[in-house]
Design an enzyme around this catalytic site. Structure first.
Site, PDB file in Angstrom:
ATOM      1  CG  PHE A  64      39.070  28.859  43.393  1.00 44.47           C
ATOM      2  CD1 PHE A  64      38.581  29.415  44.655  1.00 44.47           C
ATOM      3  CD2 PHE A  64      38.229  28.699  42.476  1.00 44.47           C
ATOM      4  CE1 PHE A  64      37.219  30.168  44.480  1.00 44.47           C
ATOM      5  CE2 PHE A  64      37.029  29.318  42.452  1.00 44.47           C
ATOM      6  CZ  PHE A  64      36.499  29.777  43.370  1.00 44.47           C
ATOM      7  CD  GLN A  65      34.635  26.739  43.250  1.00 48.06           C
ATOM      8  OE1 GLN A  65      34.691  26.153  42.023  1.00 48.06           O
ATOM      9  NE2 GLN A  65      33.708  27.416  43.513  1.00 48.06           N
ATOM     10  CD  GLU A  68      26.126  21.807  43.506  1.00 39.14           C
ATOM     11  OE1 GLU A  68      25.493  22.506  44.427  1.00 39.14           O
ATOM     12  OE2 GLU A  68      26.758  22.505  42.947  1.00 39.14           O
ATOM     13  CG  MET A  83       9.205  11.681  63.930  1.00 41.07           C
ATOM     14  SD  MET A  83       7.716  10.514  64.382  1.00 41.07           S
ATOM     15  CE  MET A  83       7.216   9.743  62.909  1.00 41.07           C
ATOM     16  CE  LYS A 107      38.890  24.045  33.676  1.00 41.63           C
ATOM     17  NZ  LYS A 107      38.723  25.369  34.065  1.00 41.63           N
TER      18      LYS A 107
END
Ligand SMILES: Cc1ncc(C[n+]2csc(CCOP(=O)(O)OP(=O)(O)O)c2C)c(N)n1
Ligand SMILES: [Mg+2]
Lengths: 190, 589
Positions: free
Chosen positions: B123-124, B61, B491, B173
């Protein structure tokens, strides 16, 4: 220096977090914040006091305005205002020393709003320094303070300014326009 | 299918929340989104096929957020990224912060658990509006289907208005599954309220014009705002009319043509000495859509102390933040310049009094450091990153969109790849996010399919998001990839060399064979070890039908010059060593 911001914010979940988060990010401690309904439907009015450098005022106000839910921000900075704080103070009091506390309260124009055999509760409205003064005298007179609850500052500009007028004036940048009508900020309450 | 689509997005109708989501996106003009599905966003994915939107399936993501960001940077349109709840949403965060720091218009959509279980550690479940509060311009938690269209429409308005930025819309949802009346027009947000502290007054404009007229040593500081505001013509007009040289910030690059005689080049930590010296010696700085970032000012109290400063900026919170200015014109850059330009008269009278003397003195200060002979140097076999940048620029004619990662190669690209066009350099400036280049280039290519797109990434940063090679393959995107492989987190190694006694702790890097890695993804590639092979390899990549990866094995302990050590003044820079062969002659240009 002390900064006081008065702002109108949308009355919906999470708005206080957004405002508070801004100060957290700038690592500025909020000394007090009071929020409640305003004269405008759907908008809450907030008085927020913090300690920050003199230059920080502009950036804080500009940053507050960047929050979607913040509608108006007034940086009170030195303008003539009426500022009040409410304090509830519970002290130990028996029939032997009650009257002494009553006397103190009278001098400070505070009210006794609750009384039991062992304690009483003082309600006081005023400027911060007066509340501090009462607390100090209670301590010095060896009255045992059981609880203190303070509302934090509420501030309103003096004179005939509605929030809409202030908005049109571009508040916060300009000097208040009606100096002569203004009295010393934090004058003695009636 | 077509009629179905139209009926779903045009006339008011009863739709599911999921359909409302896509129909609103269609209504906002969205044609491409970058995302990754999961349980809490599944209802939305289920409805996707009914709508004329291309969904690019990413591999992480973070990639989706950088792609939406690159899409926005390359096109000026709002980029859209989609993720599921919990880990999907938190994976977006680095990409959102990257967009926030560079003011990129982006809308991120996340699914969340059903409203009935919000706040229960379901959950999640992650409080993603809480998590992203400080790194978004604004965010929304939407728990009813009715609220989806208004929230999405407002998100687009916020993302692209004023100083742009990322906006996140978290949709439960059950809101996706519920049905509501969809009316695109009725969901229109309140008219946009410009920041109440914007202020462009006649006095300020006159004062600015007066300062410009009186200046003997003026410099324009050109920032990202030029692109954001579309003020390319206006900045150019100001520079030409008053013969004022222009110094670029990293994100300003492309806003003023590199080949323009008044373009000095990049300022700041790795800006050329003459640019920073010109700023330090200037008597007037005209900051156009830039924010005096700490990477360009060195230290505030040593910065351009002799100069008056005019700041043209859309964000009032940026005024006097790092540098105190004399005149602030707080508004949209293009609009402000359009008001200012008539006050700066053209021709001799309008020119600031010392025009040619000042320009000559800057020219003279270039001295040795501007003698750049790269083309004619004998090929000793060594390959330097600067060679790669120079040839990429030369061979592409400077017309490609280049997405760079973060590190030495990013600075070399900014120094040696000369950008003529706005939106042709896609790079993470404010956050300096390694792993940005590859996904950002994917976004840029999806936005601009007809443009030649190059990734220039370090061996370190490339590995942070290398999984998106598979996205390139799956989407058949013609993207060319140049890995500047120096075997180090270069760097950081440079800082260790300069400031930590060459203690190369945790910076040497063992990497996979990048050509084989590309091959495993069905992407062609080649390793390039010497200067002699460079040009042919670049041509091969360009003409190859499909994506191509070049692994440039460059000099390992090379450093970026000049460099202003953190906390030093601009004029205290570590200058380019005189003997450094990695310079260009005027013939090179
Ligand atoms: C996500 C992230 N982690 C750490 C850093 C710190 N950092 C800046 S440059 C750099 C080294 C980059 O190495 P490489 O990608 O090989 O590029 P090079 O400098 O060698 O060109 C690091 C670790 C960063 N910018 N971003
Ligand atoms: Mg490297």
């Amino acid at each position: 220096m002390l900064h006081t911001f008065v702002s109108y914010v949308e009355d919906r979940p999470g708005v206080l977090t957004r405002v508070a988060s801004l100060f957290r990010r700038l690592n500025i401690n909020i000394i007090s914040v009071t929020v409640g309904h305003s004269e405008r439907a759907g908008l809450s009015r907030m008085t927020l006091v913090c300690e920050a450098s003199a230059e920080a005022g502009h950036r804080i106000r500009a940053s507050l305005y960047k929050l979607e839910n913040v509608i108006e921000v007034d940086d009170i900075a030195g303008a003539p205002t009426v500022t009040r704080e409410l304090a509830l103070i519970k002290v130990t009091a028996t029939r032997h020393n009650r009257s002494a506390i009553f006397e103190l309260a009278e001098v400070f124009r505070a009210r006794i709003v609750d009384l039991t055999a062992e304690s009483l509760m003082i309600e006081m409205t005023g400027v911060e320094s007066k509340i501090e003064g009462l607390i100090q005298v209670l301590i010095d007179s060896e009255h045992e303070i059981l609880e203190i609850c303070r509302s934090g500052k509420m501030t309103m500009r003096r004179g005939h300014h509605t929030s809409r007028v202030l908005k049109a004036m571009g508040t916060g940048d300009a000097e208040p326009p009606e100096q002569e009508a203004a009295q010393e900020a934090d004058a003695e309450p009636e | 299918m077509e009629t179905n689509t139209n009926s779903l997005s045009a006339a008011p109708a009863m739709l599911t929340g999921s359909e409302i989501l896509w129909a609103t996106l269609v209504g906002e003009g969205v044609t491409d989104v970058f995302g990754y599905p999961g349980g809490a966003i599944l209802p939305a994915y289920d409805a996707l096929r009914k709508f004329p939107i291309r969904h690019i399936l990413v591999r992480h993501e973070q990639g989706a957020a950088h792609m939406a960001d690159g899409y926005a940077r390359a096109s000026g349109k709002v980029g859209v990224a989609i993720a599921t709840s919990g880990p999907g949403a938190t994976n977006l965060v680095t990409g959102i912060a990257t967009a926030m720091l560079d003011s990129i218009p982006m809308v991120c959509i996340t699914g969340n658990v059903s409203s009935k279980v919000l706040g229960t550690d379901a959950f999640q479940e992650v409080d993603i509006t809480g998590v992203t509060l400080p790194v978004t311009k604004h965010n929304f938690l939407v728990s009813r289907a009715e609220e989806i269209a208004p929230a999405i429409r407002q998100a687009f308005q916020i993302a692209k208005s004023g100083r742009p930025g990322p906006v996140l819309v978290d949709i439960t949802k059950d809101a996706q599954q519920a049905t509501a009346r969809f009316d695109f027009e009725a969901a229109q947000p309140k008219p946009y309220r410009p920041h109440p502290m914007l202020k462009v007054e006649t006095d300020g404009l006159s004062a600015a014009a007066e300062l410009i007229r009186g200046a003997k040593k003026p410099v324009i500081l050109a920032g990202h705002g030029i692109m954001q505001s579309g003020a390319m013509e206006q900045v150019r007009a100001l520079a030409e009319r008053a013969q004022i040289p222009v110094a670029m910030t990293l994100l300003g690059i492309g806003g003023f043509p590199a080949s323009h005689p008044l373009n000095l080049g990049m300022m700041g930590m790795h800006g050329e000495a003459w640019v920073n010296d010109a700023i330090q010696n200037a008597d007037l700085l005209i900051a156009c859509g830039m924010r005096f970032d700490d990477r360009v000012i060195g230290t505030p109290h040593t910065y351009a102390t002799k100069a008056k400063k005019i700041h043209i900026e859309i964000d009032p919170a940026e005024i006097n933040k790092n540098i105190k200015v004399d005149v602030a014109l707080v508004g949209d850059l293009r609009e402000v310049l359009e008001q200012l330009l008539p006050r700066v008269s053209s021709g001799k009278t309008g020119q600031h009094s010392g025009a040619s003397a000042w320009l000559k003195s800057i020219e003279a200060s270039k001295g040795e450091s501007a003698v750049r002979d790269m083309k004619n140097l004998p090929d000793l076999g060594h390959l330097y990153a600067a060679h790669v940048m120079h040839d990429l620029w030369r061979i592409t004619g400077g017309n490609a969109i280049v997405a760079t990662d973060v590190g030495q190669h990013q600075m070399w690209e900014a120094q040696y790849f000369h950008h003529e066009h706005p939106r042709s350099l896609v790079t993470s400036g404010g956050l300096g996010t390694m792993g940005f280049a590859l996904p950002a280039a994917i976004g840029a290519k999806v936005a601009c399919p007809d443009k030649e797109v190059w990734v220039i990434a370090g061996d370190g940063g490339f590995q942070m998001t290398a999984a998106e090679l598979a996205t390139i393959r799956q989407e058949n995107l013609k993207i060319n990839i140049a890995i500047i492989n120096n075997g180090y987190l270069g760097m950081v190694r440079q800082w260790q060399e300069f400031f930590y006694d060459r203690n190369y702790e945790s910076t040497p890097l063992v990497s996979p064979d990048f050509v084989k890695l590309a091959d495993a993804h069905g992407i062609a590639g080649r390793a390039v070890k010497t200067r002699g092979e460079l040009a042919a390899a670049v041509e091969e990549a360009r003409t190859h039908n499909g994506p191509f990866l070049l692994n440039f094995l460059v000099e390992q302990e090379d450093s970026v010059y000049p460099m202003i050590p953190a906390g030093s003044a601009l004029h205290e820079m570590i200058r380019r060593p005189g003997h450094n062969p990695l310079v260009e002659t005027p013939d090179d240009l």
